[in-house]
Write an enzyme that holds these catalytic residues in place. Structure first.
Site, PDB file in Angstrom:
ATOM      1  N   GLY A   8      11.348   9.610  -6.208  1.00  0.00           N
ATOM      2  CA  GLY A   8      11.297   8.946  -4.219  1.00  0.00           C
ATOM      3  C   GLY A   8      11.679   7.849  -3.784  1.00  0.00           C
ATOM      4  N   LEU A  10      14.442   5.989  -2.342  1.00  0.00           N
ATOM      5  CA  LEU A  10      14.237   6.015  -1.516  1.00  0.00           C
ATOM      6  C   LEU A  10      13.966   5.180  -0.080  1.00  0.00           C
ATOM      7  CD1 LEU A  10      18.139   7.330  -1.194  1.00  0.00           C
ATOM      8  CD2 LEU A  10      17.796   5.197  -2.024  1.00  0.00           C
ATOM      9  N   ASP A  34      16.527  10.031  -6.302  1.00  0.00           N
ATOM     10  CA  ASP A  34      15.568  11.099  -5.290  1.00  0.00           C
ATOM     11  C   ASP A  34      16.453  12.131  -4.557  1.00  0.00           C
ATOM     12  OD1 ASP A  34      14.413   9.252  -2.397  1.00  0.00           O
ATOM     13  OD2 ASP A  34      15.663  10.884  -1.780  1.00  0.00           O
ATOM     14  N   TYR A 141      -2.709  16.635   3.675  1.00  0.00           N
ATOM     15  CA  TYR A 141      -2.704  15.862   2.516  1.00  0.00           C
ATOM     16  C   TYR A 141      -3.555  15.007   1.590  1.00  0.00           C
ATOM     17  CZ  TYR A 141      -0.223  10.556   2.127  1.00  0.00           C
ATOM     18  OH  TYR A 141      -0.395   9.158   1.909  1.00  0.00           O
TER      19      TYR A 141
HETATM   20  C1  AKB Z   1      -0.215   8.047   5.815  1.00  0.00           C
HETATM   21  O1  AKB Z   1      -0.226   7.820   6.881  1.00  0.00           O
HETATM   22  O2  AKB Z   1       0.092   9.671   5.894  1.00  0.00           O
HETATM   23  C2  AKB Z   1       0.315   7.035   4.652  1.00  0.00           C
HETATM   24  C3  AKB Z   1      -1.127   6.838   3.831  1.00  0.00           C
HETATM   25  C4  AKB Z   1      -2.396   6.116   4.379  1.00  0.00           C
HETATM   26  O3  AKB Z   1      -1.525   7.279   2.977  1.00  0.00           O
HETATM   27  N1  AKB Z   1       1.059   5.879   5.044  1.00  0.00           N
END
Ligand code: AKB
Length: 313
Positions: A8, A10, A34, A141
């Site tokens: 990653g 780039l 990348d 995430y």
């Molecule tokens: C995001 O907003 O997803 C990132 C983080 C805080 O991990 N910048």
């Protein structure tokens, strides 16, 4: 001298970290990879290989060919994109991570990957969020980040891989724009301040999140990787933050330089609800005590530097 593979390279962190590490460790000792190939200095000023991190065999081959002893795994989808494409996020974020950990295990490399304030969730204490606390994120995430922390711990205890990580807040920089994050507003606001002297924030008034200026983030990665491993009680990952801010705080700091700067709001419900599930302000004391983390830039100092740099860009 270290020989480092960066995935990653780039991206927002990668483009600056690669250049910085090439200054510290020598251009030939930092192999940037990348999925894209551009005419960026990262591609032109040192070894570069095109790599999709879900291709574990190719990652291993590149690492072996270049004889690397350190893997910095940065390739990942950020929070808002991961929420829009959860299955892709799982496959890319977790698939890439396990490939990078396996490469590190097979070649005996030291390993770094960023976690995030996104690893926390609504049941986490919101203020002075401790290093060790409840982690029940409600975003894809966040699920990826908690799983990544646990997997990195597992590779350390089970296989002895020297894994290290940081729970980054929103990172603010003038070189490369972030993409698909919840905290991206805190970068866009400076670009728009320079271009139009106004900004419409997709994050609502009074929504606090941790942030950090990129030079502090780069120092934190290098310092953690150079730290004496025997002094680390935690590894994956350390809370690190430089400031806790809401959009109106950044606007106030910009107005010191541009008194007529205008901020208004058009809240995006998806990114707002992600932001509300994250802490207001995390406690970085474990990082301070175990390896001397210290941020140089507060909101005022960062704002003045960002505006200066963007004016000359
Ligand atoms: C995001 O907003 O997803 C990132 C983080 C805080 O991990 N910048």
């Amino acid at each position: 001298m270290k020989k480092i593979l960066v995935t990653g390279a780039l991206g927002q962190i990668g483009s600056e970290l690669t250049n910085r590490m090439r200054e510290v460790y020598g251009s030939d000792n930092v192999i940037a990879t990348d999925i894209r190939e551009t005419d960026s200095p990262v591609v032109k000023n040192g070894p570069f290989e095109q790599l999709d991190v879900t291709n574990g065999e190719k990652m291993f081959d590149i690492a072996k060919t270049h004889n690397v002893d350190t893997v910095i795994h940065l390739a990942a989808l950020l929070s808002a994109t991961a929420e829009a494409k959860p299955l892709l996020a799982w496959n890319l974020n977790m698939g890439g991570l396990v490939n990078a950990l396996e490469t590190s295990r097979e070649l005996g490399c030291q390993f770094f990957t960023p976690s995030s304030i996104g690893a926390f969730g609504p049941s986490t204490p919101k203020d002075s969020t401790p290093q060790d606390t409840i982690m029940r994120p409600t975003t894809m995430y966040g699920v990826n980040k908690v799983s990544g922390e646990l997997l990195s711990d597992y590779y350390f205890t089970k296989f002895g891989v020297d894994t290290r990580g940081l729970r980054f807040p929103g990172l603010i920089s003038y070189e490369t724009l972030p993409g698909g994050g919840t905290t991206d507003y805190a970068v866009e606001i400076y670009y728009e301040a320079i271009k139009h002297n106004e900004y419409t924030s997709y994050i609502g008034e009074g929504t606090y999140m941790d942030m950090m200026y990129m030079p502090d983030a780069l120092n934190a990665i290098i310092d953690l990787m150079e730290a004496d491993g025997s002094k680390l009680e935690h590894r994956n990952s350390f809370n690190v933050s430089a400031m806790s801010v809401a959009p109106e705080d950044i606007a106030g700091a910009i107005r010191v330089h541009q008194p007529d700067f205008k901020l208004d709001y058009k809240v995006d419900p998806v990114r707002q609800s992600i932001a509300e599930s994250w802490p207001n302000a995390i406690d970085s004391s474990a990082a301070m005590n175990e390896w001397g983390f210290k941020a140089e830039y507060d909101l005022a100092k960062m704002t003045s530097d960002m505006l200066d740099k963007l004016k000359t860009k």
